[in-house]
Design a protein around this motif. Structure first.
Motif, PDB file in Angstrom:
ATOM      1  N   UNK A   1       0.928  -1.166   0.083  1.00 40.83           N
ATOM      2  CA  UNK A   1      -0.015   0.046  -0.074  1.00 40.83           C
ATOM      3  C   UNK A   1       0.935   1.073   0.000  1.00 40.83           C
ATOM      4  N   UNK A   2       0.735   2.132  -0.894  1.00 39.45           N
ATOM      5  CA  UNK A   2       1.277   3.589  -0.872  1.00 39.45           C
ATOM      6  C   UNK A   2       0.522   4.375  -0.372  1.00 39.45           C
ATOM      7  N   UNK A   3       1.066   5.139   0.793  1.00 33.67           N
ATOM      8  CA  UNK A   3       0.305   6.107   1.475  1.00 33.67           C
ATOM      9  C   UNK A   3       0.726   7.484   0.725  1.00 33.67           C
ATOM     10  N   UNK A  11       9.521   8.276  -7.227  1.00 40.24           N
ATOM     11  CA  UNK A  11       9.197   7.717  -8.339  1.00 40.24           C
ATOM     12  C   UNK A  11       9.123   6.133  -8.115  1.00 40.24           C
ATOM     13  N   UNK A  12       9.868   5.550  -7.296  1.00 45.15           N
ATOM     14  CA  UNK A  12       9.681   4.379  -7.158  1.00 45.15           C
ATOM     15  C   UNK A  12       8.262   3.789  -6.587  1.00 45.15           C
ATOM     16  N   UNK A  13       7.598   4.579  -5.889  1.00 43.82           N
ATOM     17  CA  UNK A  13       6.310   4.423  -5.363  1.00 43.82           C
ATOM     18  C   UNK A  13       5.411   4.454  -6.757  1.00 43.82           C
ATOM     19  N   UNK A  14       5.619   5.505  -7.335  1.00 41.81           N
ATOM     20  CA  UNK A  14       4.884   5.671  -8.572  1.00 41.81           C
ATOM     21  C   UNK A  14       4.869   4.451  -9.554  1.00 41.81           C
ATOM     22  N   UNK A  22      -0.173  -1.423  -7.361  1.00 47.53           N
ATOM     23  CA  UNK A  22      -0.243  -1.384  -5.947  1.00 47.53           C
ATOM     24  C   UNK A  22      -1.297  -0.364  -5.367  1.00 47.53           C
ATOM     25  N   UNK A  23      -2.204  -0.695  -4.340  1.00 48.96           N
ATOM     26  CA  UNK A  23      -3.255   0.072  -3.870  1.00 48.96           C
ATOM     27  C   UNK A  23      -2.639   1.544  -3.083  1.00 48.96           C
ATOM     28  N   UNK A 104      -2.106  13.163  -5.184  1.00 48.62           N
ATOM     29  CA  UNK A 104      -1.006  13.483  -4.153  1.00 48.62           C
ATOM     30  C   UNK A 104      -0.973  14.787  -3.986  1.00 48.62           C
ATOM     31  N   UNK A 105      -1.285  15.705  -5.034  1.00 44.83           N
ATOM     32  CA  UNK A 105      -1.167  17.238  -4.760  1.00 44.83           C
ATOM     33  C   UNK A 105      -2.368  17.822  -4.046  1.00 44.83           C
TER      34      UNK A 105
END
Length: 494
Positions: A1-3, A11-14, A22-23, A104-105
């Protein structure tokens, strides 16, 4: 899960969200800021204050006051009138990235939207619903107005989406996922479209693919070195440390690693004193492209966590400032730089292809043909590569040096950053095909020299490549080989 917090996305999470599905969730602290920011907008409307985009028109109409009973209609009209995108849609992965970056923004809490807006963006991401967003129509200042309006349309239950491998009416997808369309309130339409998320999403995807291609280009160049019995001395660490560019040092180090146990490379003076620049200067040229990519990564990681709409709301609404963070100039320049960096990887690759196929420049069979004369071998593959790098040179013209005034000259300087990002992606596709051609030619050349003499790492890469493109024993339709290998390179990122 990416918070998502609005400040910490990488960028790695993107990559994880875009490619690995990934959720995503919004942090509770961020949501508190979002609520406080929205309450400020509610007070502005209630107190009938004059604030751009909340109780006024847009662009040249910024001096036109809008009554409280019309603020919802104002936002609806904004999205409908600004949804002027044309042309082919962005790739689905780019649309997905746009949803992520906009969520995110807005999570930064400077935009005044209700939590439901961000929650709906997240539901689209987690349900793999991706708006159909035309690629053309953005000037890259006042944000990516046209593309982001098409994204906003989908949240409102209008337009089309990609869902489960199909392009369909958004209502059909929302029904299947039990998602209720949103009705935009004060500031929310403007908050959704005043941003750089189209150019940044396109830029992030292009960067991720470019980074992988740059790594692959070094392995491919190493096989070319073996096919041409290149001189390894030019990659000696002392040479590159003496110049001082770390990226150059790193490229030389990786090439030495790939070729460490090769019996096909030579020492200076054994067969020739020096190699041509396309071999000898691989660390210098590829290293310079890595320098550009490092710059691009730095700018993208700032922008994916940036507040880029207008106006911005600070201090629980006590300070509201109309500024210009929607202006895409930082990304426009970065994308133009990336265009050149990627194009140069293809330029030098095409020159290595020429050295592989030209019988006047090596001792391999002419054009790597199994029967020179009767069969043309790789002759026209070099033509295709030359055509692609020539097209890249046109696409590499900087978009950011252009500007056309808009909105009755109120918006009198724009970035054209979305054009720069789109062209960077086109250059990337062309360059991958050029490197696929070099890979095909390098494998054939190494085969003539003797596969058993290759280095263990290059032989491993060779074996993978041969699973996609078999040895050239007879002329065939090489277009299929080029496209198959280019697709494989894209799917098997390093």
């Amino acid at each position: 899960m990416v918070q998502l917090t609005g400040n910490t996305l990488t960028i790695n999470e993107v990559k994880k969200v875009i490619f690995d599905k990934e959720k995503v969730e919004i942090s509770s602290d961020s949501m508190k800021k979002v609520i406080q920011s929205h309450q400020a907008v509610e007070r502005i409307v209630k107190e009938e204050k004059v604030v751009y985009g909340i109780t006024t028109g847009f662009g040249k109409f910024s001096d036109v006051y809008i009554n409280a009973e019309n603020v919802e209609e104002l936002q609806l009209n904004l999205i409908h009138s600004h949804a002027c995108g044309v042309g082919d849609p962005f790739p689905e992965i780019v649309s997905r990235a746009m949803l992520l970056l906009r969520a995110n923004a807005l999570s930064k809490g400077f935009s005044g939207v209700r939590p439901i807006i961000i929650e709906t963006l997240v539901r689209f991401i987690n349900s793999n619903i991706h708006p159909v967003i035309p690629q053309q129509g953005s000037l890259g200042a006042s944000g990516d107005l046209a593309p982001l309006s098409h994204l906003a349309l989908a949240l409102m239950g209008e337009g089309e989406v990609f869902y489960k491998g199909k392009r369909m009416d958004v209502q059909e997808a929302l029904k299947q996922e039990s998602i209720t369309p949103v009705t935009l309130q004060a500031k929310e339409g403007l908050a959704l479209i005043n941003g750089t998320q189209a150019m940044t999403a396109m830029g992030v995807i292009a960067f991720i693919e470019a980074e992988s291609l740059a790594k692959q280009s070094e392995l491919i160049a190493s096989i070319t070195m073996e096919a041409l019995q290149g001189i390894i001395d030019a990659f000696d660490e002392d040479v590159h440390v003496a110049r001082g560019y770390q990226q150059q040092v790193d490229v030389a180090g990786r090439i030495r690693k790939y070729l460490s146990d090769s019996k096909l490379i030579t020492k200076q003076g054994e067969q020739r004193v020096q190699d041509a620049y396309s071999l000898r200067c691989i660390p210098q040229v590829h290293g310079a492209s890595w320098q550009a990519l490092d710059y691009v990564k730095e700018k993208l990681e700032i922008e994916i966590n940036a507040a880029t709409d207008n106006p911005l709301i600070f201090n629980d609404g006590s300070k509201i400032i109309s500024g210009g963070n929607f202006h895409g100039q930082p990304i426009a320049l970065a994308m133009d730089f990336m265009k050149i960096a990627i194009a140069e990887l293809a330029n030098i690759s095409e020159r290595r292809i020429e050295r592989l196929v030209n019988p006047q420049l090596n001792d391999l069979p002419g054009f790597l043909s199994p029967e020179p004369g009767l069969q043309s071998g790789a002759m026209i593959m070099q033509y295709a590569a030359a055509s692609l790098v020539s097209e890249n040179k046109t696409l590499a013209h900087p978009a950011s040096v252009d500007s056309i005034p808009s909105s009755a000259n109120q918006e009198d300087h724009v970035s054209m950053g979305t054009i720069a990002a789109r062209h960077a992606y086109q250059i990337l596709q062309n360059s991958r095909r050029v490197l696929a051609i070099e890979f095909i030619c390098a494998m054939q050349g190494a085969e003539f020299r003797g596969i058993d003499k290759m280095a263990s790492l290059t032989r491993e890469f060779y074996n993978k490549g041969r699973e996609i493109v078999p040895s050239i024993v007879k002329d065939r339709i090489f277009s299929k080989d080029i496209e198959a290998l280019a697709s494989w390179l894209n799917e098997n990122k390093l």
